[in-house]
Design a protein around this motif. Sequence first.
Motif, PDB file in Angstrom:
ATOM      1  N   ASN A   1       0.811  -1.218   0.000  1.00 47.34           N
ATOM      2  CA  ASN A   1       0.000   0.000   0.000  1.00 47.34           C
ATOM      3  C   ASN A   1       0.845   1.269   0.000  1.00 47.34           C
ATOM      4  OD1 ASN A   1      -2.857  -0.848   0.135  1.00 47.34           O
ATOM      5  ND2 ASN A   1      -2.097  -1.975   1.918  1.00 47.34           N
ATOM      6  N   ALA A   2       2.087   1.172  -0.435  1.00 41.60           N
ATOM      7  CA  ALA A   2       2.998   2.322  -0.402  1.00 41.60           C
ATOM      8  C   ALA A   2       2.544   3.460  -1.309  1.00 41.60           C
ATOM      9  CB  ALA A   2       4.411   1.891  -0.785  1.00 41.60           C
ATOM     10  N   THR A   3       1.717   3.172  -2.285  1.00 39.12           N
ATOM     11  CA  THR A   3       1.237   4.232  -3.185  1.00 39.12           C
ATOM     12  C   THR A   3      -0.257   4.502  -3.020  1.00 39.12           C
ATOM     13  OG1 THR A   3       0.876   2.618  -4.941  1.00 39.12           O
ATOM     14  CG2 THR A   3       3.010   3.754  -4.911  1.00 39.12           C
ATOM     15  N   THR A   4      -0.873   3.914  -2.010  1.00 40.08           N
ATOM     16  CA  THR A   4      -2.299   4.138  -1.763  1.00 40.08           C
ATOM     17  C   THR A   4      -2.498   5.472  -1.059  1.00 40.08           C
ATOM     18  OG1 THR A   4      -2.630   1.760  -1.535  1.00 40.08           O
ATOM     19  CG2 THR A   4      -4.366   3.183  -0.683  1.00 40.08           C
ATOM     20  N   PRO A   5      -3.257   6.380  -1.633  1.00 40.93           N
ATOM     21  CA  PRO A   5      -3.475   7.679  -0.990  1.00 40.93           C
ATOM     22  C   PRO A   5      -4.148   7.535   0.379  1.00 40.93           C
ATOM     23  CG  PRO A   5      -4.213   7.740  -3.266  1.00 40.93           C
ATOM     24  CD  PRO A   5      -3.908   6.307  -2.935  1.00 40.93           C
ATOM     25  N   GLY A   6      -3.606   8.225   1.369  1.00 42.16           N
ATOM     26  CA  GLY A   6      -4.188   8.234   2.704  1.00 42.16           C
ATOM     27  C   GLY A   6      -3.882   7.020   3.558  1.00 42.16           C
ATOM     28  N   TYR A   7      -3.084   6.084   3.052  1.00 44.50           N
ATOM     29  CA  TYR A   7      -2.792   4.872   3.817  1.00 44.50           C
ATOM     30  C   TYR A   7      -1.719   5.160   4.862  1.00 44.50           C
ATOM     31  CZ  TYR A   7      -1.503   0.085   4.947  1.00 44.50           C
ATOM     32  OH  TYR A   7      -1.242  -1.080   5.613  1.00 44.50           O
ATOM     33  N   LEU A   8      -1.972   4.730   6.087  1.00 48.34           N
ATOM     34  CA  LEU A   8      -0.977   4.839   7.158  1.00 48.34           C
ATOM     35  C   LEU A   8      -0.483   3.442   7.497  1.00 48.34           C
ATOM     36  CD1 LEU A   8      -2.704   7.463   9.465  1.00 48.34           C
ATOM     37  CD2 LEU A   8      -0.817   7.822   7.875  1.00 48.34           C
ATOM     38  N   PRO A   9       0.820   3.276   7.684  1.00 52.49           N
ATOM     39  CA  PRO A   9       1.354   1.936   7.935  1.00 52.49           C
ATOM     40  C   PRO A   9       0.878   1.371   9.268  1.00 52.49           C
ATOM     41  CG  PRO A   9       3.060   3.588   8.215  1.00 52.49           C
ATOM     42  CD  PRO A   9       1.861   4.292   7.688  1.00 52.49           C
ATOM     43  N   LYS A  10       0.714   0.063   9.283  1.00 49.30           N
ATOM     44  CA  LYS A  10       0.300  -0.651  10.490  1.00 49.30           C
ATOM     45  C   LYS A  10       1.525  -1.240  11.166  1.00 49.30           C
ATOM     46  CE  LYS A  10      -4.252  -1.602   8.648  1.00 49.30           C
ATOM     47  NZ  LYS A  10      -4.182  -0.349   7.961  1.00 49.30           N
ATOM     48  N   GLN A  11       1.345  -1.624  12.402  1.00 51.39           N
ATOM     49  CA  GLN A  11       2.442  -2.137  13.207  1.00 51.39           C
ATOM     50  C   GLN A  11       1.912  -3.219  14.129  1.00 51.39           C
ATOM     51  OE1 GLN A  11       4.022   0.858  15.832  1.00 51.39           O
ATOM     52  NE2 GLN A  11       6.028   0.660  14.909  1.00 51.39           N
ATOM     53  N   VAL A  12       2.727  -4.225  14.416  1.00 47.72           N
ATOM     54  CA  VAL A  12       2.349  -5.270  15.356  1.00 47.72           C
ATOM     55  C   VAL A  12       2.863  -4.861  16.735  1.00 47.72           C
ATOM     56  CG1 VAL A  12       2.543  -7.714  15.935  1.00 47.72           C
ATOM     57  CG2 VAL A  12       2.551  -7.008  13.550  1.00 47.72           C
ATOM     58  N   VAL A  13       1.957  -4.865  17.701  1.00 47.50           N
ATOM     59  CA  VAL A  13       2.342  -4.510  19.065  1.00 47.50           C
ATOM     60  C   VAL A  13       2.786  -5.775  19.769  1.00 47.50           C
ATOM     61  CG1 VAL A  13       1.520  -3.555  21.249  1.00 47.50           C
ATOM     62  CG2 VAL A  13       0.706  -2.616  19.093  1.00 47.50           C
ATOM     63  N   GLU A  14       3.962  -5.724  20.353  1.00 50.58           N
ATOM     64  CA  GLU A  14       4.449  -6.874  21.101  1.00 50.58           C
ATOM     65  C   GLU A  14       3.555  -7.073  22.314  1.00 50.58           C
ATOM     66  OE1 GLU A  14       8.642  -6.867  21.875  1.00 50.58           O
ATOM     67  OE2 GLU A  14       9.016  -5.764  20.036  1.00 50.58           O
ATOM     68  N   PRO A  15       3.223  -8.322  22.648  1.00 51.76           N
ATOM     69  CA  PRO A  15       2.258  -8.572  23.721  1.00 51.76           C
ATOM     70  C   PRO A  15       2.629  -7.922  25.056  1.00 51.76           C
ATOM     71  CG  PRO A  15       2.752 -10.586  22.531  1.00 51.76           C
ATOM     72  CD  PRO A  15       3.674  -9.539  22.006  1.00 51.76           C
ATOM     73  N   ASP A  16       3.860  -8.052  25.513  1.00 50.74           N
ATOM     74  CA  ASP A  16       4.242  -7.481  26.796  1.00 50.74           C
ATOM     75  C   ASP A  16       4.227  -5.962  26.754  1.00 50.74           C
ATOM     76  OD1 ASP A  16       6.725 -10.068  27.277  1.00 50.74           O
ATOM     77  OD2 ASP A  16       4.595 -10.036  27.738  1.00 50.74           O
ATOM     78  N   PHE A  17       4.645  -5.378  25.652  1.00 52.46           N
ATOM     79  CA  PHE A  17       4.661  -3.925  25.506  1.00 52.46           C
ATOM     80  C   PHE A  17       3.235  -3.384  25.540  1.00 52.46           C
ATOM     81  CE2 PHE A  17       6.333   0.093  24.468  1.00 52.46           C
ATOM     82  CZ  PHE A  17       5.499   0.678  23.535  1.00 52.46           C
ATOM     83  N   LYS A  18       2.316  -4.070  24.899  1.00 50.35           N
ATOM     84  CA  LYS A  18       0.923  -3.607  24.890  1.00 50.35           C
ATOM     85  C   LYS A  18       0.363  -3.590  26.308  1.00 50.35           C
ATOM     86  CE  LYS A  18      -3.626  -4.528  22.980  1.00 50.35           C
ATOM     87  NZ  LYS A  18      -4.294  -4.191  24.200  1.00 50.35           N
ATOM     88  N   LYS A  19       0.650  -4.633  27.099  1.00 46.49           N
ATOM     89  CA  LYS A  19       0.145  -4.677  28.472  1.00 46.49           C
ATOM     90  C   LYS A  19       0.730  -3.539  29.306  1.00 46.49           C
ATOM     91  CE  LYS A  19      -0.633  -9.647  28.632  1.00 46.49           C
ATOM     92  NZ  LYS A  19      -0.134 -10.918  29.150  1.00 46.49           N
ATOM     93  N   ALA A  20       2.012  -3.281  29.116  1.00 37.57           N
ATOM     94  CA  ALA A  20       2.669  -2.235  29.898  1.00 37.57           C
ATOM     95  C   ALA A  20       2.176  -0.853  29.519  1.00 37.57           C
ATOM     96  CB  ALA A  20       4.177  -2.319  29.715  1.00 37.57           C
ATOM     97  N   MET A  21       1.849  -0.647  28.248  1.00 41.86           N
ATOM     98  CA  MET A  21       1.465   0.677  27.775  1.00 41.86           C
ATOM     99  C   MET A  21      -0.046   0.887  27.706  1.00 41.86           C
ATOM    100  SD  MET A  21       4.297   2.082  27.526  1.00 41.86           S
ATOM    101  CE  MET A  21       3.889   3.620  26.751  1.00 41.86           C
ATOM    102  N   ASP A  22      -0.834  -0.111  28.058  1.00 42.21           N
ATOM    103  CA  ASP A  22      -2.272   0.012  27.953  1.00 42.21           C
ATOM    104  C   ASP A  22      -2.824   0.766  29.164  1.00 42.21           C
ATOM    105  OD1 ASP A  22      -4.950  -2.318  27.136  1.00 42.21           O
ATOM    106  OD2 ASP A  22      -4.763  -0.161  26.923  1.00 42.21           O
ATOM    107  N   VAL A  23      -2.632   2.064  29.166  1.00 43.17           N
ATOM    108  CA  VAL A  23      -3.035   2.912  30.281  1.00 43.17           C
ATOM    109  C   VAL A  23      -4.534   3.184  30.233  1.00 43.17           C
ATOM    110  CG1 VAL A  23      -2.647   5.151  31.367  1.00 43.17           C
ATOM    111  CG2 VAL A  23      -0.766   3.955  30.282  1.00 43.17           C
ATOM    112  N   SER A  24      -5.120   3.208  29.053  1.00 37.28           N
ATOM    113  CA  SER A  24      -6.527   3.594  28.919  1.00 37.28           C
ATOM    114  C   SER A  24      -7.456   2.669  29.689  1.00 37.28           C
ATOM    115  CB  SER A  24      -6.919   3.642  27.447  1.00 37.28           C
ATOM    116  OG  SER A  24      -6.776   2.371  26.873  1.00 37.28           O
ATOM    117  N   GLU A  25      -7.171   1.368  29.706  1.00 37.88           N
ATOM    118  CA  GLU A  25      -8.031   0.440  30.431  1.00 37.88           C
ATOM    119  C   GLU A  25      -7.806   0.548  31.939  1.00 37.88           C
ATOM    120  OE1 GLU A  25      -8.291  -2.981  26.991  1.00 37.88           O
ATOM    121  OE2 GLU A  25      -7.652  -3.528  28.994  1.00 37.88           O
TER     122      GLU A  25
END
Length: 142
Positions: free
Chosen positions: A32-56
């Motif tokens: 999707n490098a040439t798709t207008p308006g596309y923002l790249p996605k990323q995989v969140v590492e499981p431990d990092f997501k738990k540590a940074m999940d402040v909203s919950e």
Amino acid sequence: MDVDSLTVVDFIKKNMRYQAVRERVASENIANATTPGYLPKQVVEPDFKKAMDVSEQAQLPLARTNPKHLTAENITSKNRQENGFQIVTPKPTSPLTIDGNGVVLEDELNQANKASGEYNRMITIYNKYRDMLKNANTKINI
């Protein structure tokens, strides 16, 4: 003896699934490098997501001062799960192209290469571990 029940083999399998998801997400970003308006996605590492999940943890309400603002449902609906790993669209850290695309091909190619290398490393570790168990005990079915 069941080799799949060993902790090392379980770790290798989980890591291989994680690397496969990382490589798939990087390839989607590259496609999707040439798709207008596309923002790249990323995989969140499981431990990092738990540590940074402040909203919950904090349970902070979102203030919506304008009806055009995104709601929490709109933000979280862009994220998805794949093989138990969270795939998110983070805020762009580099400038967007004129058509709003945020993919940096060099970064995505590096991510895909790292994931592929890690996947191959896990295969090598698994094969070495399997060979070691075969040599140690001939009653193991692998």
